[in-house]
Structure formats: structure tokens, C-alpha cells
Motif scaffolding. Sequence first.
Motif, PDB file in Angstrom:
ATOM      1  N   VAL A  78       0.785  -1.262   0.014  1.00 56.62           N
ATOM      2  CA  VAL A  78       0.051   0.106   0.087  1.00 56.62           C
ATOM      3  C   VAL A  78       0.846   1.280   0.061  1.00 56.62           C
ATOM      4  O   VAL A  78       0.244   2.471  -0.062  1.00 56.62           O
ATOM      5  CB  VAL A  78      -0.984  -0.055   1.276  1.00 56.62           C
ATOM      6  N   ALA A  79       2.067   1.114   0.101  1.00 52.59           N
ATOM      7  CA  ALA A  79       2.992   2.136   0.158  1.00 52.59           C
ATOM      8  C   ALA A  79       4.528   2.074  -0.243  1.00 52.59           C
ATOM      9  O   ALA A  79       4.795   0.592   0.051  1.00 52.59           O
ATOM     10  CB  ALA A  79       3.034   2.681   1.572  1.00 52.59           C
ATOM     11  N   SER A  80       5.248   2.943  -0.889  1.00 48.62           N
ATOM     12  CA  SER A  80       6.829   2.599  -1.271  1.00 48.62           C
ATOM     13  C   SER A  80       7.351   3.944  -1.036  1.00 48.62           C
ATOM     14  O   SER A  80       6.670   5.078  -1.129  1.00 48.62           O
ATOM     15  CB  SER A  80       6.646   2.230  -2.445  1.00 48.62           C
ATOM     16  N   GLY A  81       8.696   3.836  -0.687  1.00 41.55           N
ATOM     17  CA  GLY A  81       9.427   5.124  -0.811  1.00 41.55           C
ATOM     18  C   GLY A  81      11.064   4.601  -1.186  1.00 41.55           C
ATOM     19  O   GLY A  81      11.467   3.673  -0.551  1.00 41.55           O
ATOM     20  N   MET A  82      11.532   5.226  -2.089  1.00 44.86           N
ATOM     21  CA  MET A  82      13.042   5.062  -2.310  1.00 44.86           C
ATOM     22  C   MET A  82      13.573   6.077  -1.532  1.00 44.86           C
ATOM     23  O   MET A  82      13.445   7.440  -1.754  1.00 44.86           O
ATOM     24  CB  MET A  82      13.338   5.150  -3.537  1.00 44.86           C
ATOM     25  N   PHE A  83      14.649   5.869  -0.819  1.00 41.09           N
ATOM     26  CA  PHE A  83      15.320   6.729   0.127  1.00 41.09           C
ATOM     27  C   PHE A  83      16.795   6.468  -0.263  1.00 41.09           C
ATOM     28  O   PHE A  83      17.214   5.470  -0.619  1.00 41.09           O
ATOM     29  CB  PHE A  83      15.287   6.595   1.606  1.00 41.09           C
ATOM     30  N   GLY A  84      17.844   7.524  -0.245  1.00 43.66           N
ATOM     31  CA  GLY A  84      19.074   7.483  -0.442  1.00 43.66           C
ATOM     32  C   GLY A  84      19.871   8.621   0.217  1.00 43.66           C
ATOM     33  O   GLY A  84      19.425   9.528   0.568  1.00 43.66           O
ATOM     34  N   PHE A  85      21.061   8.278   0.396  1.00 47.77           N
ATOM     35  CA  PHE A  85      22.071   9.329   0.964  1.00 47.77           C
ATOM     36  C   PHE A  85      23.283   9.283   0.049  1.00 47.77           C
ATOM     37  O   PHE A  85      24.090   8.286  -0.104  1.00 47.77           O
ATOM     38  CB  PHE A  85      22.519   8.775   2.479  1.00 47.77           C
ATOM     39  N   ASP A  86      23.879  10.385  -0.543  1.00 45.00           N
ATOM     40  CA  ASP A  86      24.951  10.450  -1.099  1.00 45.00           C
ATOM     41  C   ASP A  86      26.046  10.970  -0.660  1.00 45.00           C
ATOM     42  O   ASP A  86      27.409  11.449  -1.067  1.00 45.00           O
ATOM     43  CB  ASP A  86      24.726  11.452  -2.513  1.00 45.00           C
ATOM     44  N   GLY A  87      26.169  11.083   0.772  1.00 44.59           N
ATOM     45  CA  GLY A  87      27.218  11.710   1.500  1.00 44.59           C
ATOM     46  C   GLY A  87      27.032  13.020   1.655  1.00 44.59           C
ATOM     47  O   GLY A  87      27.605  13.704   2.815  1.00 44.59           O
ATOM     48  N   LEU A  88      26.320  13.843   1.143  1.00 44.93           N
ATOM     49  CA  LEU A  88      25.965  15.144   1.508  1.00 44.93           C
ATOM     50  C   LEU A  88      24.495  15.543   1.914  1.00 44.93           C
ATOM     51  O   LEU A  88      23.943  15.850   2.918  1.00 44.93           O
ATOM     52  CB  LEU A  88      26.276  16.179   0.375  1.00 44.93           C
ATOM     53  N   ARG A  89      23.655  14.869   1.048  1.00 45.12           N
ATOM     54  CA  ARG A  89      22.119  15.161   1.348  1.00 45.12           C
ATOM     55  C   ARG A  89      21.228  13.513   1.130  1.00 45.12           C
ATOM     56  O   ARG A  89      21.881  12.962   0.367  1.00 45.12           O
ATOM     57  CB  ARG A  89      21.611  16.075   0.229  1.00 45.12           C
ATOM     58  N   GLY A  90      20.165  13.701   1.903  1.00 41.67           N
ATOM     59  CA  GLY A  90      19.345  12.381   1.553  1.00 41.67           C
ATOM     60  C   GLY A  90      18.404  12.667   0.454  1.00 41.67           C
ATOM     61  O   GLY A  90      18.127  13.857   0.259  1.00 41.67           O
ATOM     62  N   TRP A  91      17.897  12.012  -0.136  1.00 46.29           N
ATOM     63  CA  TRP A  91      16.983  12.190  -1.041  1.00 46.29           C
ATOM     64  C   TRP A  91      15.792  11.161  -1.040  1.00 46.29           C
ATOM     65  O   TRP A  91      15.831  10.239  -0.583  1.00 46.29           O
ATOM     66  CB  TRP A  91      17.332  11.739  -2.566  1.00 46.29           C
ATOM     67  N   VAL A  92      14.417  11.347  -1.469  1.00 44.62           N
ATOM     68  CA  VAL A  92      13.282  10.657  -1.262  1.00 44.62           C
ATOM     69  C   VAL A  92      12.668  10.632  -2.869  1.00 44.62           C
ATOM     70  O   VAL A  92      12.583  11.782  -3.647  1.00 44.62           O
ATOM     71  CB  VAL A  92      12.288  11.667  -0.473  1.00 44.62           C
ATOM     72  N   HIS A  93      12.549   9.470  -3.164  1.00 46.17           N
ATOM     73  CA  HIS A  93      11.922   9.194  -4.725  1.00 46.17           C
ATOM     74  C   HIS A  93      10.706   8.371  -4.481  1.00 46.17           C
ATOM     75  O   HIS A  93      10.837   7.468  -3.536  1.00 46.17           O
ATOM     76  CB  HIS A  93      13.150   8.594  -5.472  1.00 46.17           C
ATOM     77  N   TYR A  94       9.878   8.420  -5.370  1.00 46.87           N
ATOM     78  CA  TYR A  94       8.644   7.556  -5.574  1.00 46.87           C
ATOM     79  C   TYR A  94       8.059   7.351  -4.130  1.00 46.87           C
ATOM     80  O   TYR A  94       7.606   6.097  -4.023  1.00 46.87           O
ATOM     81  CB  TYR A  94       8.972   6.129  -5.988  1.00 46.87           C
ATOM     82  N   LEU A  95       7.803   8.237  -3.488  1.00 46.49           N
ATOM     83  CA  LEU A  95       7.027   8.134  -2.239  1.00 46.49           C
ATOM     84  C   LEU A  95       5.637   7.792  -2.539  1.00 46.49           C
ATOM     85  O   LEU A  95       5.140   8.887  -3.366  1.00 46.49           O
ATOM     86  CB  LEU A  95       7.162   9.392  -1.354  1.00 46.49           C
ATOM     87  N   ALA A  96       4.822   6.914  -2.416  1.00 47.78           N
ATOM     88  CA  ALA A  96       3.595   6.483  -2.853  1.00 47.78           C
ATOM     89  C   ALA A  96       2.603   5.955  -1.836  1.00 47.78           C
ATOM     90  O   ALA A  96       3.237   4.933  -1.091  1.00 47.78           O
ATOM     91  CB  ALA A  96       3.658   5.670  -4.158  1.00 47.78           C
ATOM     92  N   VAL A  97       1.519   6.306  -1.826  1.00 52.60           N
ATOM     93  CA  VAL A  97       0.373   5.569  -0.852  1.00 52.60           C
ATOM     94  C   VAL A  97      -0.839   5.369  -1.795  1.00 52.60           C
ATOM     95  O   VAL A  97      -1.296   6.223  -2.566  1.00 52.60           O
ATOM     96  CB  VAL A  97       0.201   6.517   0.433  1.00 52.60           C
ATOM     97  N   ALA A  98      -1.132   4.182  -1.750  1.00 50.77           N
ATOM     98  CA  ALA A  98      -2.358   3.765  -2.538  1.00 50.77           C
ATOM     99  C   ALA A  98      -3.442   5.012  -2.241  1.00 50.77           C
ATOM    100  O   ALA A  98      -3.778   5.238  -1.240  1.00 50.77           O
ATOM    101  CB  ALA A  98      -2.874   2.436  -1.901  1.00 50.77           C
ATOM    102  N   PRO A  99      -3.980   5.166  -3.327  1.00 50.49           N
ATOM    103  CA  PRO A  99      -4.950   6.248  -3.391  1.00 50.49           C
ATOM    104  C   PRO A  99      -6.230   5.881  -2.561  1.00 50.49           C
ATOM    105  O   PRO A  99      -6.740   7.014  -1.547  1.00 50.49           O
ATOM    106  CB  PRO A  99      -5.573   6.214  -4.905  1.00 50.49           C
ATOM    107  N   GLY A 100      -6.665   4.756  -2.203  1.00 52.10           N
ATOM    108  CA  GLY A 100      -7.869   4.545  -1.316  1.00 52.10           C
ATOM    109  C   GLY A 100      -7.225   4.362   0.101  1.00 52.10           C
ATOM    110  O   GLY A 100      -8.112   4.412   1.055  1.00 52.10           O
ATOM    111  N   ARG A 101      -5.863   4.562   0.300  1.00 48.20           N
ATOM    112  CA  ARG A 101      -5.272   4.483   1.674  1.00 48.20           C
ATOM    113  C   ARG A 101      -4.783   5.793   2.114  1.00 48.20           C
ATOM    114  O   ARG A 101      -4.274   6.031   3.412  1.00 48.20           O
ATOM    115  CB  ARG A 101      -4.277   3.382   1.836  1.00 48.20           C
ATOM    116  N   GLN A 102      -4.845   6.863   1.377  1.00 43.67           N
ATOM    117  CA  GLN A 102      -4.326   8.214   1.754  1.00 43.67           C
ATOM    118  C   GLN A 102      -5.329   8.837   2.707  1.00 43.67           C
ATOM    119  O   GLN A 102      -6.331   8.673   2.537  1.00 43.67           O
ATOM    120  CB  GLN A 102      -4.264   9.143   0.266  1.00 43.67           C
TER     121      GLN A 102
END
Length: 139
Positions: A55-79
Motif C-alpha cells: 500500500v506504500a513505497s519510498g526510495m530513500f538514499g544518501f549521497d554523503g551530503l544530502r538524503g533524497w526521497v523518490h517514488y513516495l507513494a500511498v495507494a489512493p484508497g489509503r491516503q
Amino acid sequence: MQLRPFSPADESSVIQLWSDCGLTRRWNDPVKDIARKLTVQPELFLVGEIDGAIVASGMFGFDGLRGWVHYLAVAPGRQGEALGRQLMREGERLLTAMGCPKINLQVRTGNERVIGFYRALGYEADDTVSLGKRLIPDD
């Protein structure tokens, strides 16, 4: 919601979730994006399950300076059930444990609802312009 790292068996469900949430674009092949993420910090690619369904996903990452968030998603019926907030809290916790001092993310222009979601979590607009250059075309 139970959070856990992504498993290859989750691929089709996650891609469907992204599609349902309007995150996919023809110039970003989701299969290739998943394969790329699995080569770098795969433990930071999280999925959320309720009763065995993704029902949800998120790609997180750290490049050594900053963290990033990509593809944060929650199923429309569960938002609206605080699942996105739970997922972001876990991503922030994992990044903080890695020594990450700041998280950046991008929201498409005009997506006021999602901008409001992040503002409610304490995120603010940075005085920057996001630039990009495609090095490897997906289409």
C-alpha cells in the motif's frame, strides 16, 4: 502498516502502485529505476504492507551530503491514513542513523496537495532551481 525493504517479488505491485498514484512517466522506466536502486542502498527502498498488500513505497538514499526521497507513494484508497507520514518517519530515521544532515525531494510543479503533505511534515521550499540532464534514455 508493516514497513520492510523491497523484495524483487514486490516489483509488479510497486509499479502498479506508482501508476495508480500518477508517478510513472514514459521517460522513466520503472523497471529500470527499480533495478538501478537495487544496486545502491537497496535497504533504503521501503514498502508498506497491510494484510499482505503493498500500500506504500519510498526510495530513500544518501549521497554523503544530502538524503533524497523518490517514488513516495500511498495507494489512493489509503491516503489520509498517515501511512505516508509513517513511511517518511522511517526514511528519516534510517537516513539520520547514516549521518545524513538534510533531506531533499522534488515535487512536480502544481502538485499542491503533495506539497501540502510535505509542508505538514516540516519540509520547506528551498530557494533553488532543479535542473536535470538525462544521461541514459529509458524510452
